[in-house]
Design a protein around this motif. Structure first.
Motif, PDB file in Angstrom:
ATOM      1  N   PRO A 154     -18.500  38.518  -3.103  1.00 29.41           N
ATOM      2  CA  PRO A 154     -19.683  37.784  -2.908  1.00 29.41           C
ATOM      3  C   PRO A 154     -20.545  38.084  -1.908  1.00 29.41           C
ATOM      4  CG  PRO A 154     -18.290  36.659  -4.473  1.00 29.41           C
ATOM      5  CD  PRO A 154     -17.407  37.344  -3.807  1.00 29.41           C
ATOM      6  N   LEU A 155     -21.701  38.355  -1.818  1.00 26.41           N
ATOM      7  CA  LEU A 155     -22.376  38.557  -0.515  1.00 26.41           C
ATOM      8  C   LEU A 155     -23.060  37.489   0.399  1.00 26.41           C
ATOM      9  CD1 LEU A 155     -24.033  42.179  -1.572  1.00 26.41           C
ATOM     10  CD2 LEU A 155     -22.011  41.681  -0.040  1.00 26.41           C
ATOM     11  N   THR A 156     -22.570  36.406   0.074  1.00 29.53           N
ATOM     12  CA  THR A 156     -23.258  35.118   0.305  1.00 29.53           C
ATOM     13  C   THR A 156     -23.216  34.970   1.993  1.00 29.53           C
ATOM     14  OG1 THR A 156     -22.350  34.128  -1.399  1.00 29.53           O
ATOM     15  CG2 THR A 156     -23.426  32.556   0.146  1.00 29.53           C
ATOM     16  N   ASN A 157     -22.122  35.236   2.731  1.00 29.82           N
ATOM     17  CA  ASN A 157     -21.933  35.461   4.072  1.00 29.82           C
ATOM     18  C   ASN A 157     -22.847  36.285   4.806  1.00 29.82           C
ATOM     19  OD1 ASN A 157     -20.009  33.195   4.184  1.00 29.82           O
ATOM     20  ND2 ASN A 157     -18.420  34.648   3.827  1.00 29.82           N
ATOM     21  N   VAL A 158     -22.771  37.491   4.062  1.00 31.05           N
ATOM     22  CA  VAL A 158     -23.683  38.689   4.668  1.00 31.05           C
ATOM     23  C   VAL A 158     -25.200  38.340   4.505  1.00 31.05           C
ATOM     24  CG1 VAL A 158     -24.218  40.901   4.641  1.00 31.05           C
ATOM     25  CG2 VAL A 158     -22.032  40.316   3.968  1.00 31.05           C
ATOM     26  N   ALA A 159     -25.424  37.564   3.521  1.00 28.88           N
ATOM     27  CA  ALA A 159     -27.026  37.330   3.397  1.00 28.88           C
ATOM     28  C   ALA A 159     -27.432  36.273   4.378  1.00 28.88           C
ATOM     29  CB  ALA A 159     -27.225  36.686   1.844  1.00 28.88           C
ATOM     30  N   LEU A 160     -26.469  35.262   4.440  1.00 27.37           N
ATOM     31  CA  LEU A 160     -26.789  34.057   5.432  1.00 27.37           C
ATOM     32  C   LEU A 160     -26.811  34.814   6.993  1.00 27.37           C
ATOM     33  CD1 LEU A 160     -24.599  31.312   3.848  1.00 27.37           C
ATOM     34  CD2 LEU A 160     -26.835  31.554   3.938  1.00 27.37           C
ATOM     35  N   ALA A 161     -25.849  35.745   7.073  1.00 28.87           N
ATOM     36  CA  ALA A 161     -25.833  36.350   8.469  1.00 28.87           C
ATOM     37  C   ALA A 161     -27.314  36.992   8.742  1.00 28.87           C
ATOM     38  CB  ALA A 161     -24.798  37.171   8.701  1.00 28.87           C
ATOM     39  N   VAL A 162     -27.727  37.800   7.651  1.00 30.34           N
ATOM     40  CA  VAL A 162     -29.122  38.447   7.777  1.00 30.34           C
ATOM     41  C   VAL A 162     -30.216  37.564   8.005  1.00 30.34           C
ATOM     42  CG1 VAL A 162     -30.729  39.769   6.241  1.00 30.34           C
ATOM     43  CG2 VAL A 162     -28.166  40.505   6.403  1.00 30.34           C
ATOM     44  N   ARG A 163     -30.057  36.373   7.329  1.00 30.20           N
ATOM     45  CA  ARG A 163     -31.302  35.233   7.564  1.00 30.20           C
ATOM     46  C   ARG A 163     -30.973  34.868   9.022  1.00 30.20           C
ATOM     47  NH1 ARG A 163     -33.986  37.414   4.339  1.00 30.20           N
ATOM     48  NH2 ARG A 163     -34.816  36.777   2.613  1.00 30.20           N
ATOM     49  N   LYS A 164     -29.832  34.505   9.402  1.00 27.38           N
ATOM     50  CA  LYS A 164     -29.296  34.007  10.683  1.00 27.38           C
ATOM     51  C   LYS A 164     -30.108  34.700  11.701  1.00 27.38           C
ATOM     52  CE  LYS A 164     -26.553  31.502  13.926  1.00 27.38           C
ATOM     53  NZ  LYS A 164     -25.909  30.247  13.806  1.00 27.38           N
ATOM     54  N   ASP A 177     -21.324  33.137  11.563  1.00 36.94           N
ATOM     55  CA  ASP A 177     -21.588  33.167  13.149  1.00 36.94           C
ATOM     56  C   ASP A 177     -20.689  34.190  13.569  1.00 36.94           C
ATOM     57  OD1 ASP A 177     -21.659  29.499  12.934  1.00 36.94           O
ATOM     58  OD2 ASP A 177     -23.441  31.011  13.224  1.00 36.94           O
ATOM     59  N   PHE A 178     -19.438  34.396  13.246  1.00 42.85           N
ATOM     60  CA  PHE A 178     -18.606  35.381  13.440  1.00 42.85           C
ATOM     61  C   PHE A 178     -19.151  36.737  13.289  1.00 42.85           C
ATOM     62  CE2 PHE A 178     -14.469  37.509  14.755  1.00 42.85           C
ATOM     63  CZ  PHE A 178     -14.405  38.506  13.854  1.00 42.85           C
ATOM     64  N   LEU A 179     -19.876  37.132  12.039  1.00 46.29           N
ATOM     65  CA  LEU A 179     -20.207  38.475  11.836  1.00 46.29           C
ATOM     66  C   LEU A 179     -21.368  38.632  12.817  1.00 46.29           C
ATOM     67  CD1 LEU A 179     -20.331  38.183   7.824  1.00 46.29           C
ATOM     68  CD2 LEU A 179     -18.708  39.474   9.287  1.00 46.29           C
ATOM     69  N   VAL A 180     -22.305  37.576  12.916  1.00 49.46           N
ATOM     70  CA  VAL A 180     -23.297  37.845  13.711  1.00 49.46           C
ATOM     71  C   VAL A 180     -22.915  38.124  15.273  1.00 49.46           C
ATOM     72  CG1 VAL A 180     -25.395  36.779  15.002  1.00 49.46           C
ATOM     73  CG2 VAL A 180     -25.112  36.430  12.299  1.00 49.46           C
ATOM     74  N   ASP A 181     -21.960  37.437  15.701  1.00 49.33           N
ATOM     75  CA  ASP A 181     -21.491  37.345  16.900  1.00 49.33           C
ATOM     76  C   ASP A 181     -20.870  38.766  17.325  1.00 49.33           C
ATOM     77  OD1 ASP A 181     -20.832  33.977  17.544  1.00 49.33           O
ATOM     78  OD2 ASP A 181     -22.829  34.999  17.596  1.00 49.33           O
ATOM     79  N   THR A 182     -20.077  39.102  16.402  1.00 49.19           N
ATOM     80  CA  THR A 182     -19.050  40.392  16.590  1.00 49.19           C
ATOM     81  C   THR A 182     -20.054  41.534  16.359  1.00 49.19           C
ATOM     82  OG1 THR A 182     -17.395  39.444  15.554  1.00 49.19           O
ATOM     83  CG2 THR A 182     -17.421  41.928  15.514  1.00 49.19           C
ATOM     84  N   ILE A 212     -19.982  48.935  14.958  1.00 48.78           N
ATOM     85  CA  ILE A 212     -19.090  48.076  13.973  1.00 48.78           C
ATOM     86  C   ILE A 212     -19.671  48.297  12.386  1.00 48.78           C
ATOM     87  CG2 ILE A 212     -17.881  45.873  13.196  1.00 48.78           C
ATOM     88  CD1 ILE A 212     -17.638  45.112  15.968  1.00 48.78           C
ATOM     89  N   THR A 213     -18.877  48.698  11.629  1.00 47.23           N
ATOM     90  CA  THR A 213     -19.243  48.966  10.013  1.00 47.23           C
ATOM     91  C   THR A 213     -18.713  47.613   9.522  1.00 47.23           C
ATOM     92  OG1 THR A 213     -18.861  51.301  10.127  1.00 47.23           O
ATOM     93  CG2 THR A 213     -18.604  50.350   8.059  1.00 47.23           C
ATOM     94  N   LEU A 214     -19.712  46.975   8.686  1.00 46.45           N
ATOM     95  CA  LEU A 214     -19.697  45.716   8.028  1.00 46.45           C
ATOM     96  C   LEU A 214     -19.259  46.406   6.413  1.00 46.45           C
ATOM     97  CD1 LEU A 214     -19.837  42.871   7.280  1.00 46.45           C
ATOM     98  CD2 LEU A 214     -22.308  43.063   7.145  1.00 46.45           C
ATOM     99  N   VAL A 215     -17.848  45.920   6.330  1.00 43.73           N
ATOM    100  CA  VAL A 215     -17.685  46.119   4.768  1.00 43.73           C
ATOM    101  C   VAL A 215     -17.482  45.046   3.949  1.00 43.73           C
ATOM    102  CG1 VAL A 215     -15.763  47.240   3.575  1.00 43.73           C
ATOM    103  CG2 VAL A 215     -16.297  47.955   5.751  1.00 43.73           C
ATOM    104  N   ALA A 216     -18.289  44.775   3.047  1.00 43.63           N
ATOM    105  CA  ALA A 216     -18.233  43.325   2.133  1.00 43.63           C
ATOM    106  C   ALA A 216     -17.613  43.884   0.671  1.00 43.63           C
ATOM    107  CB  ALA A 216     -19.552  42.776   2.059  1.00 43.63           C
ATOM    108  N   ILE A 217     -16.472  43.186   0.396  1.00 39.70           N
ATOM    109  CA  ILE A 217     -15.809  43.483  -0.964  1.00 39.70           C
ATOM    110  C   ILE A 217     -15.764  42.269  -1.795  1.00 39.70           C
ATOM    111  CG2 ILE A 217     -14.708  45.445  -0.037  1.00 39.70           C
ATOM    112  CD1 ILE A 217     -12.160  43.860   0.331  1.00 39.70           C
TER     113      ILE A 217
END
Ligand code: RIB
Ligand code: CA
Length: 309
Positions: free
Chosen positions: A127-137, A107-112, A120-125
């Motif tokens: 596993p991509l679980t949070n990013v994938a869930l944000a894309v789905r949400k 929710d923080f990723l989506v809302d921000t 804002i640049t999304l930097v993921a370093i």
């Protein structure tokens, strides 16, 4: 120059810690928030380490929000043998005083990203679980993110398995969602990042960096070296932040990246086609200008060390 605003999804993690120090220390980067994911060590530890780093580095205004403990479908893998049970090698930072933020990282990723589209640049370093869930949400984040940069993948050989790099191999299904989401992923993979080795001369320079060197850089990097490469461990995650600071450090080549999710021996492989018939979905790092990388990293660390005392 206006700093690049980022949200950083991570699994600290020794090289995550060095990436966070680099991002915080650079005037070219503004950290809008940190989100954590289970990866190198369990979520409780990656989150605790993010909170410790926030206070040790003096980043108390940066929210830290915890996310997914494990992968979408697979049992959690871990790299405690590389990062130590604490996740920060032999570095012993004080326990955090300030709490983790409420809510979930997704929710923080989506809302921000929704609050400042295109900024804002999304930097993921990790596993991509949070990013994938944000894309789905909220699929629109692929348009709201200014850029998406990952440390992950490899088109030559992996480090979790011969085929898979750790962040992708830890959650191949999540990585597949991220690469197929419709944005162009800047993939800083092992192929270039493996050359970002903190050799002895680099570590000697870190020894002269006050509390930053004594309490964080040296004990973590030396542990990393014992666990990975005695001639100098590669501080992979810092390469993703270095790219944000100076996009000319890496050679990037457009490619189609597909993530293997079915292979018995190849799950998590980033199958990279540099001559795709269709559209590219990634810019893949093929080279790193190593001398300029270290010039940048050490200059930022020296400046940060002066500030920390
Ligand atoms: O393969 C290297 C990546 O896996 C880095 O992000 C490291 O922290 C681990 O998460
Ligand atoms: Ca990491």
């Amino acid at each position: 120059m206006t700093p690049t605003k980022i949200v950083l999804d991570c699994d600290p993690g020794i090289d995550d810690a060095l990436a966070i120090a680099l991002a915080h220390g650079s005037p070219e980067v503004e950290i809008a928030g940190i989100t954590t994911v289970g990866g190198n060590v369990a979520l409780e530890r990656t989150t605790g380490n993010a909170l410790r780093l926030r206070e040790f580095l003096g980043m108390t205004g940066v929210p830290v929000t915890a996310g997914s403990a494990g992968a979408l479908l697979r049992p959690r893998v871990d790299a405690a043998e590389v990062h130590g049970e604490s996740g920060l090698g032999a570095a012993r930072l004080p326990d955090p005083v300030l709490p983790v933020a409420g809510g979930h990282a997704v929710d923080f990723l989506v809302d921000t990203l929704a609050a400042e589209p295109g900024e804002i640049t999304l930097v993921a370093i990790g596993p991509l679980t949070n990013v994938a869930l944000a894309v789905r949400k909220e699929p629109r984040i692929v348009h709201w993110a200014k850029d998406v940069v990952i440390l992950g993948g490899a088109y030559t050989r992996g480090n979790l398995t011969p085929a898979a790099e750790f962040n992708i191999g830890a959650d191949p299904e999540a990585a597949s969602i991220v690469f197929d989401a419709g944005w162009t992923v800047t993939m800083i993979g092992l192929d270039s990042a493996r050359h970002a080795q903190a050799r002895a001369a680099i570590v000697d320079e870190m020894r002269a960096m006050g509390r930053l060197g004594r309490d964080l850089l040296v004990p973590s990097v030396e542990f990393y070296g014992l666990a990975t490469a005695a001639d100098g461990p590669a501080i992979y995650d810092a390469c993703a932040i270095a790219h944000v600071i100076d996009p000319t450090l890496h050679t990037l080549v457009p490619a189609r990246v597909d993530v293997e999710t079915a292979g018995r021996f190849t799950a998590g492989m980033t199958v990279t086609d540099f001559a795709p018939k269709g559209a590219a979905n990634a810019l893949v790092a093929t080279e790193l200008d190593v001398p300029r990388f270290w010039d940048l990293v050490l200059a930022v660390y020296r400046d940060l060390a002066d500030r920390l005392g």
